[in-house]
Design an enzyme around this catalytic site. Structure first.
Site, PDB file in Angstrom:
ATOM      1  N   ASN A  19       0.877  -1.180   0.000  1.00  0.00           N
ATOM      2  CA  ASN A  19       0.000   0.000   0.000  1.00  0.00           C
ATOM      3  C   ASN A  19       0.912   1.227   0.000  1.00  0.00           C
ATOM      4  O   ASN A  19       2.110   1.111   0.283  1.00  0.00           O
ATOM      5  CB  ASN A  19      -0.973  -0.045   1.193  1.00  0.00           C
ATOM      6  N   ASN A  68      -7.693  -7.891   9.943  1.00  0.00           N
ATOM      7  CA  ASN A  68      -7.826  -8.543   8.648  1.00  0.00           C
ATOM      8  C   ASN A  68      -7.965 -10.069   8.725  1.00  0.00           C
ATOM      9  O   ASN A  68      -7.952 -10.743   7.692  1.00  0.00           O
ATOM     10  CB  ASN A  68      -6.640  -8.178   7.736  1.00  0.00           C
ATOM     11  N   ARG A  87       0.536 -11.751   2.351  1.00  0.00           N
ATOM     12  CA  ARG A  87      -0.261 -11.920   3.569  1.00  0.00           C
ATOM     13  C   ARG A  87      -1.046 -13.237   3.585  1.00  0.00           C
ATOM     14  O   ARG A  87      -1.683 -13.557   4.589  1.00  0.00           O
ATOM     15  CB  ARG A  87      -1.226 -10.732   3.774  1.00  0.00           C
ATOM     16  N   ARG A 134      -8.804  -4.240  -1.911  1.00  0.00           N
ATOM     17  CA  ARG A 134      -8.436  -5.516  -1.301  1.00  0.00           C
ATOM     18  C   ARG A 134      -9.543  -6.573  -1.381  1.00  0.00           C
ATOM     19  O   ARG A 134      -9.255  -7.757  -1.390  1.00  0.00           O
ATOM     20  CB  ARG A 134      -8.061  -5.296   0.156  1.00  0.00           C
ATOM     21  N   HIS A 163      -8.475   0.177   2.673  1.00  0.00           N
ATOM     22  CA  HIS A 163      -9.439  -0.626   3.440  1.00  0.00           C
ATOM     23  C   HIS A 163     -10.535   0.314   3.933  1.00  0.00           C
ATOM     24  O   HIS A 163     -10.248   1.455   4.324  1.00  0.00           O
ATOM     25  CB  HIS A 163      -8.781  -1.253   4.683  1.00  0.00           C
ATOM     26  N   ASP A 165     -11.915   0.466   6.731  1.00  0.00           N
ATOM     27  CA  ASP A 165     -11.726   0.969   8.099  1.00  0.00           C
ATOM     28  C   ASP A 165     -10.686   2.077   8.199  1.00  0.00           C
ATOM     29  O   ASP A 165     -10.411   2.587   9.285  1.00  0.00           O
ATOM     30  CB  ASP A 165     -11.421  -0.179   9.084  1.00  0.00           C
ATOM     31  N   ALA A 256       3.054   1.284   8.079  1.00  0.00           N
ATOM     32  CA  ALA A 256       2.586   0.117   7.316  1.00  0.00           C
ATOM     33  C   ALA A 256       1.151   0.306   6.834  1.00  0.00           C
ATOM     34  O   ALA A 256       0.565  -0.594   6.234  1.00  0.00           O
ATOM     35  CB  ALA A 256       2.683  -1.148   8.159  1.00  0.00           C
ATOM     36  N   CYS A 262      -7.061  -1.236  12.984  1.00  0.00           N
ATOM     37  CA  CYS A 262      -6.434  -2.354  12.246  1.00  0.00           C
ATOM     38  C   CYS A 262      -5.729  -3.342  13.178  1.00  0.00           C
ATOM     39  O   CYS A 262      -5.559  -4.511  12.833  1.00  0.00           O
ATOM     40  CB  CYS A 262      -5.388  -1.846  11.263  1.00  0.00           C
TER      41      CYS A 262
END
Ligand code: ARG
Length: 267
Positions: A19, A68, A87, A134, A163, A165, A256, A262
């Site tokens: 990202n 996530n 991930r 995503r 995302h 959120d 990050a 998160c």
């Protein structure tokens, strides 16, 4: 009482860039990361949350962002299918944890990307779901059906807010969002859904569209426990005007692309 899952940051690092916030030349400081995470942990406890833990694992440096893992409703979890190969290895660790803790674990077909509570947030019983970066739009219906809830799809268009959120925060009688992160038609549809729901339930609703500066402080990545707001944004007083504000500096995690919300998963 709020029950929250956390994953400690002992394996947290920036080893790849998936990202726009991530830069492998701007790595988090391990010691400061631990300090910041510990403050978040202690603040959650002080605000009355019950905390449960999943162990961190080597070679999955983003696992600290446990939002996530999946989306949880009651005893059911719909597990994530991560978009980025970097991930994807996290999934098995989450799956093992949920099975061990007696959750009903639902998986959606592998070819559909879905990134859990990062892209799925409840306002009352309506699940607002992000797509564009995503999570695949086609995953929304499956997730909502699995949880037996209504949903509204929200299209994200700004890669910094990849995302849901990171740009949408529904709390009690307020929704805080960064409108420019959404396509126009999506933003309109979301507002309509929210207004209908507030009318249906006769509920007062305050909708706050934050400026870019606050959005970049991850103000929408706060969490609410009772009257307490736990927030990575130090300038949020006007947004959370009637809450008790608990500021947690999250600088090492924002490197990050994540912050308070998160790092937590509401169980
Ligand atoms: N570096 C992580 C990623 O890009 C950050 C995840 C943030 N999580 C969230 N729920 N917004 O996937």
């Amino acid at each position: 009482m709020s029950k929250i899952l956390l994953c400690n940051p002992s394996c947290y690092s920036i080893e790849y860039e998936i990202n726009p916030w991530m830069d492998t030349n701007n790595k988090p400081d391990q010691r400061i990361s631990e300090k910041q995470w510990n403050l978040l942990h202690d603040t959650l406890l002080r605000c009355g949350a019950e905390i449960v833990y999943i162990s961190s694992e080597p070679k999955v440096p983003d696992m600290v962002f446990v939002a996530n893992a999946g989306i949880v409703k009651g005893n059911t979890v719909v597990l994530s299918n991560f978009k980025h190969p970097e991930r994807q290895k996290e999934k098995q660790y989450y799956k093992d944890w949920f099975l061990k803790n007696n959750y009903r674990v639902i998986e959606i077909p592998e070819h559909l990307n879905f990134e859990g509570a990062g892209d799925a947030l409840f306002f009352n019983d309506i699940l607002f779901m992000g797509h564009g970066f995503r999570t695949d739009l086609a995953a929304h219906k499956l997730v909502a059906t699995a949880l037996n809830v209504d949903y509204t799809s929200c299209e994200l268009i700004d890669p910094r807010f990849y995302h849901l959120d990171t740009c949408f925060l529904p709390i009690q009688n307020r929704v805080v969002y960064y409108r420019k992160a959404f396509s126009n038609s999506s933003a309109n549809k979301m507002l309509k859904t929210l207004l209908n729901e507030s009318q249906r339930t006769n509920q007062y609703l305050d909708i706050v569209n934050v400026c870019e500066g606050l959005a970049k402080q991850f103000v929408c990545n706060s969490i609410c426990i009772g009257e307490n707001i736990i927030t990575p944004s130090k300038d949020c007083a006007s947004v959370f005007y009637d809450n008790v504000i608990n500021y947690c500096d999250m600088s090492e995690f924002i490197k990050a692309g994540g912050a308070v919300k998160c790092l937590t998963l509401q169980l």
